[in-house]
Design an enzyme around this catalytic site. Structure first.
Site, PDB file in Angstrom:
ATOM      1  N   HIS A  82       0.808  -1.224   0.000  1.00 25.51           N
ATOM      2  CA  HIS A  82       0.000   0.000   0.000  1.00 25.51           C
ATOM      3  C   HIS A  82       0.843   1.279   0.000  1.00 25.51           C
ATOM      4  CE1 HIS A  82       1.112   0.078   4.188  1.00 25.51           C
ATOM      5  NE2 HIS A  82       0.574   1.276   4.293  1.00 25.51           N
ATOM      6  N   HIS A 140       1.521   6.915  -0.300  1.00 33.95           N
ATOM      7  CA  HIS A 140       0.694   6.046   0.544  1.00 33.95           C
ATOM      8  C   HIS A 140      -0.685   5.926  -0.110  1.00 33.95           C
ATOM      9  CE1 HIS A 140      -1.590   4.690   4.047  1.00 33.95           C
ATOM     10  NE2 HIS A 140      -0.429   4.380   4.593  1.00 33.95           N
TER      11      HIS A 140
END
Length: 157
Positions: free
Chosen positions: A67, A82
């Site tokens: 992620h 992110h």
């Protein structure tokens, strides 16, 4: 124009990491990012699943949960991309990272595919955060609003 003006460096520029709405860091719904405790930057509320590099640089690290990606720009900026909020809990599901540690990337180059539908189904937000973790005394000039992946949105001064 003086002799030394030709040696003046261009201010580093970052591009939108996805198609969507660019927002200021303090408008992000996650208090850790919004407080800028990790650094300043921007976010994109994505309308497309392709996540691109915000800079020319090198992939320094990819989180095991897929992620998040850490880059170092050719200008020496350390950048965290992110994907989504609280998405570490997805344990890599919904993310297809297309780069590897050590890869050179160019601004606008696809780095990952984020399954926006899956992320939302899991009760998470799709906001993509871009944090410069080593800004020091530099400031950002951010252009908010609708942007396409790869279009310039931040100038570092």
């Amino acid at each position: 124009m003086g002799f030394f003006s030709k040696f003046k460096k261009e201010a580093p520029t970052l591009v939108a990491v996805a198609d969507g709405d660019v927002i200021a860091m303090d408008a992000v719904s996650d208090p850790v990012f919004a407080s800028k405790s990790m650094g300043d930057g921007f976010a994109v509320e994505p309308s497309s699943s392709t996540v691109v590099s915000p800079v020319n640089g090198v992939v320094k690290s990819i989180f095991p949960t897929q992620h998040a990606i850490i880059l170092q720009s050719d200008d020496g900026l350390d950048i965290l991309v992110h994907m989504g909020l609280e998405t570490v809990a997805l344990k890599g599901e919904g993310f297809d990272v297309k780069v590897a540690k050590g890869d050179k990337v160019t601004a606008g180059q696809p780095m990952a595919i984020m399954d926006l539908g899956y992320v939302v189904e899991q009760g998470k937000k799709t906001t993509i955060i871009v944090v410069i973790t080593n800004l020091e005394d530099k400031r950002l000039k951010l252009t908010t609003g609708r942007a396409t992946a790869g279009s310039a949105v931040v100038e570092v001064k």
